[in-house]
Design an enzyme around this catalytic site. Structure first.
Site, mmCIF file in Angstrom:
data_model
loop_
_atom_site.group_PDB
_atom_site.id
_atom_site.type_symbol
_atom_site.label_atom_id
_atom_site.label_comp_id
_atom_site.label_asym_id
_atom_site.label_seq_id
_atom_site.Cartn_x
_atom_site.Cartn_y
_atom_site.Cartn_z
ATOM 1 C CB SER A 185 42.169 43.189 42.127
ATOM 2 O OG SER A 185 41.973 41.960 42.720
ATOM 3 C CE LYS A 217 41.220 41.612 36.642
ATOM 4 N NZ LYS A 217 40.978 41.891 38.054
ATOM 5 C CB SER A 269 42.385 39.433 40.462
ATOM 6 O OG SER A 269 41.690 40.690 40.305
#
Lengths: 486, 93
Positions: free
Chosen positions: A174, A75, A150
């Site tokens: 997330s 990420k 997210s």
């Protein structure tokens, strides 16, 4: 032989049998990322250092870890030395970190190859990946639909079979919510189980790193590598890391699972209810026992979170001032003007909204009413969890109240509409507890997730229950056709 | 919440909001404040705030000096710097 949609265990077996070499595997993963460029799940590719590392690993016969030679995506919130790290924000568009986050470094030291950095909601603030400066990520199951957020880019990259697994972070859901929307497995460990050092902070008392993968077994493999105390993060827990693979197959006939009364599941979409019932039936068939439990304050989780998380965010994001790193505005009059213009040009609307809410909640006259009040309610929520875990091993809920939705259809008029996406996931962040999302079917060809929440540091029980479920079902094996992305 | 409050918070947060977005932001903030205001109905008399889920004293380690100077690398990320410092507009006349 194609590597697409293969798990870590399967790729390791291919490497062991020498049906593919580490450099070939890395190249193949990079090729798939390019092939499905339209998904927009990557912000940066590691095309230079990735293949170099792969060649070095191929020659290094000493590395014996279960992820040696395996391509992974990170990420874009984890700092990676020499590789651009943007948090999907304009303010960090050109930021090259001088160090690597501990969680990523541990994975790389175990021989895995980082192939790229994944798209996300800007600064991890969002539940649909629509707040990224680099554009929306598509759900591999349906073009024009959100992958969740997210960690949407990480979830999409795994669901599309580009990489077998990726890292994510979870502040209010997330990891779990995008895992659910993309039909993969995502684990949010206990707060402090994995070091947060080198993770760009959003809400420091809630943020936790974790893996997104195709199976619970792969999540266990990754957690084995990522977990542990780190001198650089004083909130990382100094407790022995067990071997999370050891008890994966243990029978679950002693398992007691709680269903949370206050969530009123009968008010949910009937298809979501029906998938939930099917999974409950399967667990019962496997010997688990269900009981209804009460967490009287859990319904206050969303407002509690939307006071605490923005407050911590407003404080954490004050470091972005255009001086030491990140975007700096041109033609500024003085230092104050430089701060204001750099931040205003650099942050997107959702980030600004949350900074403003946090600033308001922490300002003189409002601190007790909003921030302190929320932290008191947070204790009540945690006490509720402590009470129920005296009688049950795990709690079970849907991961999300619905499946993935089309771009631009939620939260545009009222931001709270999107905040309610995290209804079932937020409470475990407030209490610091581990939770996992596993796929358990589809509705109109879109995946649905099942969430299990565990007691403090009981990732072993979560992974065991998730693995046994996957050994007795095939939802996690479903693959999107990807034909709209060619 | 009125426009004046929005302007004050914006200044405190060192943010500027476009004029055409100002009404929308005000409305959004009102909605969110209303959401978190709903907590007022919960009785928290004598409840200690929980600022971190761990509630453990931060672990300490020995204070050992390390010569890990990455000054150049850190300065590289600044929009303006010389060989030793970050540069900003003149503060003192």
């Amino acid at each position: 032989m194609s590597i697409q949609f293969k798990s870590i265990v399967e790729l390791r077996a291919m490497l062991d049998k020498k049906s593919i070499s580490t450099p070939e595997l890395t190249q193949e993963s990079l090729r798939l990322a390019k092939k499905y460029k339209e998904l927009n799940c990557f912000v940066s590719m590691n095309e230079e250092m990735g293949p170099k590392k792969a060649s070095a690993i191929e020659l290094d016969k000493k590395t014996t870890s279960l992820i040696s030679g395996v391509p992974l995506a990170q990420k874009d919130l984890f700092c990676t030395e020499g590789l651009r790290t943007t948090c999907s924000s304009k303010i960090l568009e050109n930021f090259i970190p001088p160090y690597t986050a501990t969680a990523v470094k541990k994975l790389e030291d175990a021989g895995s190859i980082t192939i790229g950095k994944t798209n996300m909601d800007e600064f991890a603030m969002g539940s649909s990946n629509e707040t990224s400066y680099f554009g929306n990520v598509h759900n591999p199951w349906k073009k024009g639909y959100v992958p969740g957020g997210s960690s949407g880019g990480s979830a999409a990259a795994v669901a599309a079979g580009i990489v077998p697994a990726a890292t994510g972070t979870d502040t209010g859901g997330s990891i779990r919510q995008p895992a659910a929307h993309c039909g993969i497995t995502g684990l949010k460990p206990t707060y402090g189980r994995i070091s947060r050092w080198g993770m760009i902070a959003f809400a420091s008392s809630l943020d936790q790193a974790g893996p997104l993968a195709r199976t619970a077994e792969d999540c266990a493999i990754l957690l084995n590598e990522m977990a542990g105390h780190d001198l650089k993060d004083t909130t990382s827990l100094d407790f022995t890391v067990p071997d999370y693979l050891e008890d994966l197959d243990k029978p679950i006939n002693q398992l007691k699972i709680g269903i949370i009364k206050e969530f009123n599941l009968n008010e949910l979409d009937s298809e979501v209810q029906s998938r939930f019932q099917d999974s409950k039936d399967l667990y019962e068939k496997l010997g688990a026992e269900f009981v209804e439990v009460s967490l009287p304050n859990i319904s206050a989780s969303v407002p509690t979170y939307y006071s605490i998380a923005p407050a911590e965010c407003s404080s954490n994001l004050s470091r972005f001032d255009g001086v030491r790193f990140g975007h700096r505005a041109d033609n500024t009059e003085d230092l104050n003007d430089l701060y204001i213009k750099s931040r205003s040009e650099g942050f997107g609307d959702e980030v600004k909204r949350r900074i403003l809410i946090g600033t308001y909640a922490l300002s003189a006259g409002y601190y007790d009413a909003y921030y302190k009040k929320a932290q008191q309610v947070r204790r009540l929520i945690k006490n509720d969890f402590d009470n129920v875990f005296e009688t049950v091993d795990l709690l079970m809920t849907p991961t999300s109240p619905n499946t993935a939705f089309a771009f631009g259809t939620k939260g545009t008029q009222n931001p709270v509409e999107l905040y309610l996406e995290d209804l079932f996931t937020i409470s475990s962040n407030l209490a610091g507890l581990p939770a996992i999302s596993i796929p358990h079917g589809q509705i109109n060809s879109l995946p649905v997730g099942l969430q299990l929440i565990g007691n403090f540091l009981r990732e072993d029980k979560l992974l065991n229950a998730a693995h046994v479920f996957q050994e007795n079902s095939d939802f996690h094996l479903a693959q999107p056709t990807m034909e709209d992305f060619l | 919440m009125d426009q004046e409050t929005v302007r004050t918070i914006c200044y405190l947060a060192r943010l500027e909001i476009d004029q055409n977005k100002s009404q929308k932001i005000q409305k959004d903030l009102e909605i969110i404040i209303e959401l978190i205001g709903s907590l007022q109905s919960i009785d928290t008399t004598n409840v200690e705030p929980l600022f971190s889920p761990l509630e453990m004293t931060a672990l300490k380690h020995e204070d050992v000096e390390k010569s890990d100077n990455k000054k150049e690398k850190f300065l590289e990320n600044a929009a303006a710097s010389n060989e030793d410092y970050f540069l900003v507009p003149r503060v003192v006349e």
